[in-house]
Design a protein around this motif. Structure first.
Motif, short mmCIF file in Angstrom:
data_model
loop_
_atom_site.label_atom_id
_atom_site.label_comp_id
_atom_site.label_asym_id
_atom_site.label_seq_id
_atom_site.Cartn_x
_atom_site.Cartn_y
_atom_site.Cartn_z
N SER A 105 -30.47 35.76 28.79
CA SER A 105 -29.73 34.72 28.07
C SER A 105 -30.66 33.77 27.34
CB SER A 105 -28.87 33.92 29.05
OG SER A 105 -27.96 34.76 29.70
N LEU A 106 -31.72 33.39 27.99
CA LEU A 106 -32.69 32.50 27.35
C LEU A 106 -33.35 33.18 26.15
CD1 LEU A 106 -34.18 29.77 27.44
CD2 LEU A 106 -35.90 30.90 28.87
N GLY A 107 -33.71 34.44 26.30
CA GLY A 107 -34.31 35.19 25.20
C GLY A 107 -33.35 35.34 24.03
N ALA A 108 -32.07 35.58 24.33
CA ALA A 108 -31.06 35.71 23.27
C ALA A 108 -30.88 34.39 22.54
CB ALA A 108 -29.74 36.17 23.87
N LEU A 109 -30.83 33.30 23.28
CA LEU A 109 -30.68 31.99 22.65
C LEU A 109 -31.84 31.66 21.73
CD1 LEU A 109 -29.00 29.33 22.58
CD2 LEU A 109 -30.53 28.51 24.36
N VAL A 110 -33.05 31.89 22.21
CA VAL A 110 -34.24 31.57 21.42
C VAL A 110 -34.33 32.46 20.19
CG1 VAL A 110 -36.77 31.67 21.45
CG2 VAL A 110 -35.54 30.61 23.35
N MET A 111 -34.13 33.76 20.36
CA MET A 111 -34.26 34.67 19.23
C MET A 111 -33.12 34.49 18.22
SD MET A 111 -37.05 36.29 19.49
CE MET A 111 -36.83 37.62 18.35
N GLY A 112 -31.91 34.33 18.69
CA GLY A 112 -30.78 34.15 17.79
C GLY A 112 -30.88 32.86 17.01
N LEU A 113 -31.22 31.77 17.69
CA LEU A 113 -31.37 30.48 17.02
C LEU A 113 -32.55 30.50 16.06
CD1 LEU A 113 -30.16 27.65 16.86
CD2 LEU A 113 -31.75 26.97 18.65
N GLY A 114 -33.63 31.11 16.48
CA GLY A 114 -34.81 31.22 15.61
C GLY A 114 -34.52 32.03 14.36
N HIS A 115 -33.81 33.13 14.53
CA HIS A 115 -33.45 33.96 13.37
C HIS A 115 -32.50 33.22 12.44
CE1 HIS A 115 -31.70 37.30 11.05
NE2 HIS A 115 -32.89 37.88 11.24
N PHE A 116 -31.57 32.47 13.03
CA PHE A 116 -30.63 31.72 12.19
C PHE A 116 -31.36 30.62 11.41
CE2 PHE A 116 -27.83 28.03 11.64
CZ PHE A 116 -26.91 28.59 10.78
N LEU A 117 -32.28 29.92 12.07
CA LEU A 117 -33.01 28.86 11.38
C LEU A 117 -33.91 29.43 10.27
CD1 LEU A 117 -33.97 26.53 14.35
CD2 LEU A 117 -32.22 26.14 12.60
N ALA A 118 -34.38 30.64 10.47
CA ALA A 118 -35.26 31.25 9.47
C ALA A 118 -34.48 31.83 8.29
CB ALA A 118 -36.11 32.33 10.12
N THR A 119 -33.29 32.40 8.55
CA THR A 119 -32.59 33.12 7.49
C THR A 119 -31.23 32.54 7.11
OG1 THR A 119 -31.50 34.61 9.04
CG2 THR A 119 -33.67 35.28 8.19
N SER A 120 -30.61 31.74 7.95
CA SER A 120 -29.26 31.17 7.75
C SER A 120 -28.19 32.25 7.63
CB SER A 120 -29.23 30.26 6.52
OG SER A 120 -30.08 29.16 6.71
N ARG A 121 -28.41 33.38 8.24
CA ARG A 121 -27.41 34.46 8.24
C ARG A 121 -26.80 34.54 9.63
NH1 ARG A 121 -30.34 39.60 5.91
NH2 ARG A 121 -28.24 40.45 6.13
N VAL A 122 -25.53 34.17 9.74
CA VAL A 122 -24.87 34.05 11.04
C VAL A 122 -24.67 35.40 11.71
CG1 VAL A 122 -22.79 33.25 12.23
CG2 VAL A 122 -23.72 31.92 10.35
N LYS A 123 -24.10 36.36 11.01
CA LYS A 123 -23.81 37.65 11.62
C LYS A 123 -25.08 38.37 12.07
CE LYS A 123 -21.40 42.02 10.90
NZ LYS A 123 -22.36 42.75 11.67
N ARG A 124 -26.08 38.33 11.21
CA ARG A 124 -27.35 38.97 11.56
C ARG A 124 -28.02 38.27 12.74
NH1 ARG A 124 -29.54 43.88 10.62
NH2 ARG A 124 -31.71 43.72 10.07
#
Length: 107
Positions: free
Chosen positions: A25-44
């Motif tokens: 869960s922690l890894g998913a939160l960090v990676m998902g939030l990090g990817h969103f902050l980098a790309t602003s693509r919600v689905k991805r």
């Protein structure tokens, strides 16, 4: 009260399950939030979060179970060694007992 994840995984009674779920869960939160902050693509970002959850959970699960198996093997060897120590202590089979020349000739 036990907690079952996915209907079959008893998190409280299965070794390494709780930690695997938490680290996943922690890894998913960090990676998902990090990817969103980098790309602003919600689905991805959600896809990245789910993928990182699965990878992190399974990775820690196998790591923890491997260490648990190694620990159980070491405990079994130690238990067997202690049993042999008690069994052979003071006898002629005791490896720590120093035999003198007269004892060697008698045996």
């Amino acid at each position: 009260q036990s907690f079952k994840l996915f209907g079959f995984l008893d998190v409280q009674n299965t070794p390494c399950a709780r930690e695997s779920v938490l680290y996943g869960s922690l890894g998913a939160l960090v990676m998902g939030l990090g990817h969103f902050l980098a790309t602003s693509r919600v689905k991805r970002s959600c896809d990245v979060a789910v993928g990182s959850y699965i990878c992190t959970m399974l990775g820690y699960w196998f790591y923890c179970r491997y260490n648990l198996a190694q620990q159980r093997i070491r405990q079994r060897m130690l238990k067997e060694g202690m049993k042999n120590r008690i069994l052979f202590e003071g006898s002629y089979l005791d490896p720590e007992k120093k035999q003198t020349g007269s004892e060697r000739s008698n045996s």
